[in-house]
Design a protein around this motif. Sequence first.
Motif, PDB file in Angstrom:
ATOM      1  N   ARG A 102       0.836  -1.198   0.000  1.00 41.62           N
ATOM      2  CA  ARG A 102       0.000   0.000   0.000  1.00 41.62           C
ATOM      3  C   ARG A 102       0.875   1.254   0.000  1.00 41.62           C
ATOM      4  N   GLU A 153       2.606   1.659  -3.347  1.00 45.75           N
ATOM      5  CA  GLU A 153       1.645   2.122  -4.359  1.00 45.75           C
ATOM      6  C   GLU A 153       1.378   3.616  -4.205  1.00 45.75           C
ATOM      7  N   GLU A 154       1.172   4.078  -2.972  1.00 46.78           N
ATOM      8  CA  GLU A 154       0.927   5.500  -2.730  1.00 46.78           C
ATOM      9  C   GLU A 154       2.133   6.339  -3.158  1.00 46.78           C
ATOM     10  N   LYS A 172       2.308   6.450  -6.968  1.00 46.14           N
ATOM     11  CA  LYS A 172       1.214   7.277  -7.493  1.00 46.14           C
ATOM     12  C   LYS A 172       1.549   8.763  -7.357  1.00 46.14           C
ATOM     13  N   THR A 173       2.237   9.132  -6.274  1.00 42.28           N
ATOM     14  CA  THR A 173       2.654  10.516  -6.056  1.00 42.28           C
ATOM     15  C   THR A 173       3.491  11.041  -7.211  1.00 42.28           C
TER      16      THR A 173
END
Length: 54
Positions: free
Chosen positions: A12, A15-16, A19-20
């Motif tokens: 998680r 992924e965050e 994505k940033t």
Amino acid sequence: MWRDEVLEEIYRIREEHAKTFNYDLKAICDDLRQKQAASSRRIISTPLKQPRKR
């Protein structure tokens, strides 16, 4: 079904972070290098192991 909550949290967070940076690998690596340089932790680097010849 077997679940590993620690791995799920790592996935998680990864992924965050990706994505940033809009999944731009160069930008992700640059950010991680900057964080590493700013860290007070000692970096230990070992040479890559060569595959064994059969």
